[in-house]
Design a protein around this motif. Sequence first.
Motif, PDB file in Angstrom:
ATOM      1  N   TYR A  78       4.074  -4.764  -1.929  1.00  0.00           N
ATOM      2  CA  TYR A  78       3.817  -3.468  -1.288  1.00  0.00           C
ATOM      3  C   TYR A  78       4.547  -2.354  -2.003  1.00  0.00           C
ATOM      4  O   TYR A  78       5.762  -2.428  -2.206  1.00  0.00           O
ATOM      5  N   MET A 180      -0.481   0.617   0.450  1.00  0.00           N
ATOM      6  CA  MET A 180      -0.850  -0.602   1.167  1.00  0.00           C
ATOM      7  C   MET A 180      -0.452  -1.792   0.301  1.00  0.00           C
ATOM      8  O   MET A 180      -0.004  -1.644  -0.825  1.00  0.00           O
ATOM      9  N   TRP A 181      -0.602  -2.962   0.887  1.00  0.00           N
ATOM     10  CA  TRP A 181      -0.338  -4.177   0.125  1.00  0.00           C
ATOM     11  C   TRP A 181      -1.295  -4.265  -1.060  1.00  0.00           C
ATOM     12  O   TRP A 181      -2.492  -4.014  -0.933  1.00  0.00           O
ATOM     13  N   HIS A 301      -6.212   2.212   8.168  1.00  0.00           N
ATOM     14  CA  HIS A 301      -6.407   1.211   7.127  1.00  0.00           C
ATOM     15  C   HIS A 301      -7.072  -0.003   7.766  1.00  0.00           C
ATOM     16  O   HIS A 301      -6.894  -0.286   8.962  1.00  0.00           O
ATOM     17  N   PHE A 303      -6.881  -3.778   8.382  1.00  0.00           N
ATOM     18  CA  PHE A 303      -5.761  -4.713   8.275  1.00  0.00           C
ATOM     19  C   PHE A 303      -5.792  -5.754   9.380  1.00  0.00           C
ATOM     20  O   PHE A 303      -6.160  -5.469  10.527  1.00  0.00           O
ATOM     21  N   GLY A 308      -5.208  -9.755   5.919  1.00  0.00           N
ATOM     22  CA  GLY A 308      -5.128  -8.523   5.135  1.00  0.00           C
ATOM     23  C   GLY A 308      -6.314  -7.625   5.400  1.00  0.00           C
ATOM     24  O   GLY A 308      -6.653  -7.336   6.551  1.00  0.00           O
ATOM     25  N   ARG A 309      -6.993  -7.180   4.323  1.00  0.00           N
ATOM     26  CA  ARG A 309      -8.144  -6.298   4.481  1.00  0.00           C
ATOM     27  C   ARG A 309      -9.456  -7.059   4.668  1.00  0.00           C
ATOM     28  O   ARG A 309     -10.527  -6.432   4.757  1.00  0.00           O
ATOM     29  N   HIS A 520       1.206  -2.768   8.972  1.00  0.00           N
ATOM     30  CA  HIS A 520       0.676  -3.745   8.020  1.00  0.00           C
ATOM     31  C   HIS A 520       1.676  -4.893   7.828  1.00  0.00           C
ATOM     32  O   HIS A 520       1.985  -5.263   6.690  1.00  0.00           O
TER      33      HIS A 520
END
Length: 984
Positions: A78, A180-181, A301, A303, A308-309, A520
């Motif tokens: 991150y 973001m990650w 975002h 998440f 994750g995404r 996140h």
Amino acid sequence: MNEAWYESFAPPPTARPPRAWLDSDAPRLPLDGHWRFRYAERADGPLDFTRPAFDDAGWDRLPVPAHWQLHGYGAPAYTNIAYPFPLDAPRVPDENPTGDYRHTFRLPEGWPGGPALLRFAGADSAALVWLNGVELGRAGGSRLTTEFDVTDALRPDGDNLIAVRVVQWSAGSYVEDQDMWWLSGIFRGVDLLARPEGGIGDVEVSAGYDHLTGAGTLAVAADVPARVRVPELGVDAAAGETLRLPAVEPWSAESPRLYDATVSTGAETVTLRIGFRTVRIDGGVLTVNGRPVLFRGVNRHEFHPDRGRAVTEEDMLDDVRLMKQHNINAVRTSHYPPHPRFLELCDEYGLYVVDECDLETHGFWQVGWRGNPADDPRWEAALVDRMRRTVERDKNHPSVVLWSLGNESGSGRNLAAMARWARHRDPSRPLLYERDWTCRDVDVYSRMYLPVAEVEAIGRGEEAPLPDPALDARRRGMPFIHVEYAHAMGNGPGGLAEYQRLYETYPRLQGGFVWEWIDHGLRARTPDGREYFAYGGDFGEVLHDGNFVADGLLFPDRTPSPGLLDLKKVFEPVRIAPSGDGGLTIHNGHIHSGVSKLDFRWVLEDGGEAVARGALEVGDVPPGESVRVDLPALPATAGEAHLTVRAVLAADEPWAKAGHEVAATQLPVSTTPPLAAAAPRPAGAVPLPATVPPAGGATRAGVPTATSAAVRRDGGRVRLGPGLLDERTGRLVRLGDWAVDGPRLQVWRAPTDNDRAPHGEALEPLWRAAGLDRLTHRLDGVSVTGDGAVVRVRVAPASSDGGLLTTYTWRILAGDRLGLVVEIDPDGRLPGPLPMLGVRFALPGELDQVEWFGRGPGEAYPDTGLATRVGRWFRTVADLQTPYLFPQENGRRADVRWATVTGGRGGGVRVDGRTPFGLTVRPWTAEALDRAAHPTDLAPDGRTWLTLDAGHNGIGSASCGPGVLPPYLLAPAPTHLELTLQAL
């Protein structure tokens, strides 16, 4: 230069032109599932895996969609701003984590011959794709759709093999620096789409609404001759015709009316959901359907703590429902287009959307914006392509009311090129971009994290001028949207009400978007199996930004934080307030709808116990208007009484059940005899049984004292009625049958993220420099009086001549109680503001249940806790702790009149205040809280720590924004706290 495929500036040359995401009856084969996967640390490995005959039996399996770092390959990392690789665009390091994928599929029976497309909805950060050994091309733009024509490569019979190489770093990584990650892989779905001859490639919907006449304008264009049908409106017309419909119901976030439509040829039918709405800027104000819009928004975002995404439809639906339940009406898709299904849900449930292009180059700020892609002509085609793919995919959604060029990418010629393209392609939606404050390329003035005073200046049109008079005049004619404000990191944000007051006062200020929706934190476990949520640095990253990734209104598991509850209160679309003449004013803050969907209910509480309840007859209130209603006639009350009036859903809505609270207010009610005499039971009022108050009732300190015989010395101890005082330390060591240790002056609090303020004005270093975290205590004397004792203590840090003189005055009171008066006086210079001022007692750990009469049920600080109400509440000590990802000050209850701390075997301690006090009860000290980096670092120490405060510094939003507003600062000043203690 030996440029690799993933280091190209150019848009993917073999990808199909972008088009709308369509719901078609043409065959679609989802290819999601477990694919064969091989991980490597470099991107230059052999390509033999692309051959169908390659033996992948030794490969692992990886879900698609997924991020490979969340399945044990490499590690998440991150950063907020800094790039985790050298800035040398478009080149990337040789150390480039890479995932090779293979997936075999067969066409289902009945699959038609002819054209077909292979669609990737999202792959981070670049992919090279083969089908049956034929290279199809590359995909770039991690959160943008890419389609390839696979007609010639597809085998109608037998196995088909997709092979994909995905790299973590590519040229695209330079424009995807989005706080973001850094997570890689095919994280959105993959589909095979049949494209029948004569089928529909693209559709564009234009559906406007005339608010003056109620008429709608409809034009549905297709790339082939087709018929458009909207049965509910009697529409059956050729695609491309512009139709004027004399009466339609408009779409808005409040009333998301959609009409089902089809676009058909002989070969294919596309299903659409059409919303009629018109977005305009009129007189410097952004309007939807002719009315000024006020964004009550959040930045979102995508998440999930495990995926994750790679979010699911259920994740997206959870987000939309939670937003609606918390009075949120708008979402900015920070900082990329979301999954297409999310926009469909926004259409259906009703949320205004600022759809943001997949663009951020924030890390170039660290080198003075040298080489910034936003101003480098080599990047123009790539950035315009990103804007084009955003607009074309999402153009048919009525929820999308603004396009955003991207985020935090400085300024430059390529942003202007993106704006020119978007404005020409879609003049129906205004453009937004925050980082160029000249606003030369956009239609809306937008800023981030401005102080309240500057926001008010903008509302008045009194902001600092631009050097260019023409640009300045143009910007002053624009609506203002606070695209990010109130940074929701950890405890907070504070000051929400002050911003909302401005938005509702000045027409130019059209609201904003709180940063951000969700923490996140990635789900992780300690070696012994205890769960926590990890943040930057927890995965061994050399370069990271710590817990700055945890700055949401939801905890990672989608549990609402206290900040979200406050935001719901601030965003209430209906205001209920005293009218000033003995009644109530109901103001409808909706833009398009009345209040007929709401019921208004009231409850009268006496000492926190409900004694009567009923309903108010309000009737409908047009949008933007107010109505006065009479207060209900109320029965007599004996103690401190409050009337709470709530606006709740009258019937089920798709996003909440009937009875869901939309807005509420609580009013103190006079308990004087005239009110009681004038208060016959109202029609419909429901009497409730009276309850017996706990021992002590509403008694306050200052009642007659017991006899002086109860005070006596005994071997270094002073017996004070039910209490025992240690003369050596000056502290109470026993109360009744309970061992105690206190009071001890408490000034320190475990710094909040806003106190630490990584991107704002930090208080923590000032406090630590002043030694407020290492105060020493010196007993200056214990004086025994006829009815008690006086203890004097000086509290001060090393290396400073400033301190706090603290006097504890004990008195024995009737009813086996002890009175305690705490007087705190600054001695010398102390820096302000102070974290807090109060006293702390250590109680036995078995006392683990708390009941209190005061504000609740949630935590509250001087500038937070807006959602709390005065009542009688009960929680366990464990439940009182708010589990912020990074441990910090939390759990305070405000305006407490009395509280009990009791245990499972009965008995405990009761505290009353002459005036309301702050209450914090923990199974560990503030110092232990300060030392912890994760909640799993905290463990009960065998005692219950009771803190009673006379004042607390506010919270603010300085983690990335303004600090605590002046009214909420705790200055070093003489402080008085008067309490009564009793053993139960």
